[in-house]
Scaffold this active site. Structure first.
Site, PDB file in Angstrom:
ATOM      1  N   ASP A   1      -8.611  -0.212   1.782  1.00 24.51           N
ATOM      2  CA  ASP A   1      -8.125  -0.607   3.071  1.00 24.51           C
ATOM      3  C   ASP A   1      -9.068  -0.722   4.212  1.00 24.51           C
ATOM      4  OD1 ASP A   1      -5.913  -0.668   4.676  1.00 24.51           O
ATOM      5  OD2 ASP A   1      -5.687   1.735   4.785  1.00 24.51           O
TER       6      ASP A   1
ATOM      7  N   THR B   1      -6.490  -5.380   8.823  1.00 19.57           N
ATOM      8  CA  THR B   1      -5.553  -5.530  10.070  1.00 19.57           C
ATOM      9  C   THR B   1      -6.223  -6.998  10.730  1.00 19.57           C
ATOM     10  OG1 THR B   1      -6.695  -4.110  11.249  1.00 19.57           O
ATOM     11  CG2 THR B   1      -4.464  -3.537  10.277  1.00 19.57           C
TER      12      THR B   1
ATOM     13  N   ARG C   1       7.092   1.107   8.775  1.00 21.04           N
ATOM     14  CA  ARG C   1       6.539   2.568   8.975  1.00 21.04           C
ATOM     15  C   ARG C   1       7.302   3.295  10.396  1.00 21.04           C
ATOM     16  NH1 ARG C   1       0.726   2.248   9.282  1.00 21.04           N
ATOM     17  NH2 ARG C   1       0.644   3.241   7.067  1.00 21.04           N
TER      18      ARG C   1
ATOM     19  N   LYS D   1       1.073  -2.912   3.217  1.00 18.97           N
ATOM     20  CA  LYS D   1      -0.126  -3.379   2.559  1.00 18.97           C
ATOM     21  C   LYS D   1      -0.621  -2.424   1.658  1.00 18.97           C
ATOM     22  CE  LYS D   1      -2.647  -3.980   6.363  1.00 18.97           C
ATOM     23  NZ  LYS D   1      -1.529  -3.531   7.349  1.00 18.97           N
ATOM     24  N   THR D   2      -0.562  -0.969   1.936  1.00 21.03           N
ATOM     25  CA  THR D   2      -0.780  -0.065   0.890  1.00 21.03           C
ATOM     26  C   THR D   2       0.250   0.228  -0.199  1.00 21.03           C
ATOM     27  OG1 THR D   2      -1.858   1.258   2.722  1.00 21.03           O
ATOM     28  CG2 THR D   2      -1.326   2.572   0.688  1.00 21.03           C
TER      29      THR D   2
HETATM   30  N1  LIG Z   1       8.987  -3.784   2.566  1.00 19.76           N
HETATM   31  C1  LIG Z   1       8.934  -2.580   2.666  1.00 19.76           C
HETATM   32  N2  LIG Z   1      10.216  -2.012   2.296  1.00 19.76           N
HETATM   33  C2  LIG Z   1      10.552  -0.557   2.537  1.00 19.76           C
HETATM   34  N3  LIG Z   1       9.571   0.042   3.002  1.00 19.76           N
HETATM   35  C3  LIG Z   1       8.486  -0.482   3.324  1.00 19.76           C
HETATM   36  C4  LIG Z   1       8.257  -1.645   3.278  1.00 19.76           C
HETATM   37  N4  LIG Z   1       6.978  -1.747   3.895  1.00 19.76           N
HETATM   38  C5  LIG Z   1       6.450  -0.446   4.188  1.00 19.76           C
HETATM   39  N5  LIG Z   1       7.280   0.382   3.910  1.00 19.76           N
HETATM   40  C6  LIG Z   1       7.453   1.631   4.402  1.00 19.76           C
HETATM   41  O1  LIG Z   1       6.430   1.763   5.560  1.00 19.76           O
HETATM   42  C7  LIG Z   1       5.543   2.822   5.212  1.00 19.76           C
HETATM   43  C8  LIG Z   1       4.138   2.241   5.578  1.00 19.76           C
HETATM   44  O2  LIG Z   1       3.664   1.229   4.955  1.00 19.76           O
HETATM   45  P1  LIG Z   1       2.312   1.053   4.248  1.00 19.76           P
HETATM   46  O3  LIG Z   1       1.271   2.160   4.408  1.00 19.76           O
HETATM   47  O4  LIG Z   1       2.315   0.161   3.019  1.00 19.76           O
HETATM   48  O5  LIG Z   1       1.554  -0.018   5.490  1.00 19.76           O
HETATM   49  P2  LIG Z   1       0.229  -0.562   5.746  1.00 19.76           P
HETATM   50  O6  LIG Z   1       0.453  -1.872   5.803  1.00 19.76           O
HETATM   51  O7  LIG Z   1      -0.555  -0.157   4.624  1.00 19.76           O
HETATM   52  O8  LIG Z   1      -0.218   0.115   6.960  1.00 19.76           O
HETATM   53  P3  LIG Z   1      -1.655   0.547   7.358  1.00 19.76           P
HETATM   54  O9  LIG Z   1      -2.308  -0.642   7.523  1.00 19.76           O
HETATM   55  O10 LIG Z   1      -1.666   1.344   8.644  1.00 19.76           O
HETATM   56  O11 LIG Z   1      -2.529   1.253   6.177  1.00 19.76           O
HETATM   57  C9  LIG Z   1       5.578   3.028   3.631  1.00 19.76           C
HETATM   58  O12 LIG Z   1       5.481   4.531   3.651  1.00 19.76           O
HETATM   59  C10 LIG Z   1       7.006   2.560   3.332  1.00 19.76           C
HETATM   60  O13 LIG Z   1       7.736   3.623   3.171  1.00 19.76           O
END
Ligand SMILES: Nc1ncnc2c1ncn2[C@@H]1O[C@H](COP(=O)(O)OP(=O)(O)OP(=O)(O)O)[C@@H](O)[C@H]1O
Length: 354
Positions: free
Chosen positions: A114, A163, A222, A69-70
């Protein structure tokens, strides 16, 4: 083509885990693996905004932690060459906190919030008007003499991440032009995530070892990247101790066993939840709050982080009366449900077997 990241990269020192995550973050939609549907939808939304020379519509990203998401919020800003402001629900506990952010946005800025479901209610209400009319009403003074002063805002795009989209009030949810539901990644997508990360780290790891990690990372990029890092550590230490130092499938299994990640990717908390349902409550049903108290964790964490994956891999089902273990769960933990009764002589899980 991805830029290689040196293993001695100074950014990997200090808070290495965070730096590692940041370094591997895809920078544009082309590098973002999986979520094909969401990628296509976002692509269209961004392109349409570009053609009309306006800010993209507000976007809500929903799904379990670590699915990107981030990363997608950063991509929305990056693809349109727009500045990005990052905040989070817990940091916005008063309408004033939000007013300060909104009033300082520059035209076209992307505002990422977030955990938007954790924002204060008063701020949420301010956001309705801001999202719809790029305007807020600021209260000046107190009591009978208080007046509301309208303040125009620069047009912006809100990207909210949650989430728990079910906790968002409808008026807020309805103001997003597009809601993306991120799904857990399948194994071939995770193999791609891992291969990309290994390439960027200059880590020579074979397809079998990558597949072994992909099967154990809870469908989550992640976690895939984190496990890859543990495997890399294992191989490094092995090499320093005179071993082969090759991150092969044997090294993967040994490293992940050391870190309590089992063959399905279940970690300690997942297993604590399953152990509680299976052995303390005879397979369920167990209510969420009872479960949370039993494992000593927040109900929100169980609901948003643990359960979605356990449901997805078919170890539990949700019923109106609570969570129930499936026959697959009994099998995975090597237990026989007929011999298990709540409160009786509790069989222990064969942890060594996991
Ligand atoms: N589609 C993707 N392709 C490659 N790497 C990814 C992908 N999605 C996420 N990642 C990797 O996973 C890590 C976590 O992703 P991210 O921080 O965007 O998740 P999030 O959904 O925002 O988590 P949270 O809800 O805990 O904030 C990132 O640093 C990235 O390296």
């Amino acid at each position: 083509m991805t830029e290689p990241v040196a293993l001695t990269d100074p950014h990997l020192a200090g808070d290495a885990e965070l730096a590692f995550e940041g370094a591997l973050r895809p920078k544009n939609l082309g590098e973002f693996v999986g979520q094909a549907k969401v990628r296509g939808q976002l692509q269209l939304l961004l392109r349409a905004a570009e053609l009309q020379q306006r800010s993209p519509d507000h976007i809500l990203l929903a799904g379990p932690p670590g699915l990107g998401k981030t990363t997608l919020a950063m991509i929305v800003a990056h693809e349109g060459g727009r500045p990005l402001r990052m905040s989070s629900g817990p940091a916005i506990q008063h309408a004033g906190d939000l007013a300060a952010i909104l009033s300082s946005l520059v035209p076209g800025e992307v505002l990422f919030i977030d955990e938007i479901h954790r924002m204060a209610r008063s701020a949420e209400e301010m956001l309705y008007l801001a999202m719809e009319d790029f305007r807020i009403d600021i209260m000046v003074g107190k009591g009978a003499g208080a007046t509301s002063v309208p303040l125009d805002l620069a047009p912006f795009t809100l990207v909210g991440a949650t989430t728990r989209s079910g906790l968002l009030p409808n008026p807020l949810r309805d103001r997003f032009g597009f809601t993306a539901h991120l799904e857990f990644y399948d194994e071939s997508e995770l193999r791609e995530v891992l291969a990309r990360a290994a390439r960027m780290l200059g880590l020579d790891i074979d397809a079998e070892a990558i597949a072994e990690i992909a099967g154990r990372c809870r469908g989550t990029p992640r976690i895939a990247n984190r496990l890859l890092r543990r495997v890399r550590d294992y191989a490094l230490v092995e090499a320093a101790d005179g071993g082969s130092g090759r991150p092969d499938v044997g090294a993967v299994r040994a490293a992940l066993e050391l870190y309590d990640v089992d063959a399905l990717g279940l970690d300690r908390l997942d297993r604590a939840v399953m152990e509680t349902i299976l052995t303390r409550f005879g397979g369920g049903p167990v209510g969420l709050s009872t479960l949370a108290v039993s494992v000593g964790e927040e109900a929100e964490t169980i609901e948003a982080v643990v359960e979605p994956f356990l449901v997805r891999i078919g170890l539990i089902t949700r019923t109106p009366r609570g969570r129930v273990a499936t026959p697959a769960a009994w099998r995975h933990f090597g237990l026989d449900d007929a011999n298990t009764t709540a409160g009786s002589d509790t069989p222990r899980l064969p942890i060594d077997d996991l």
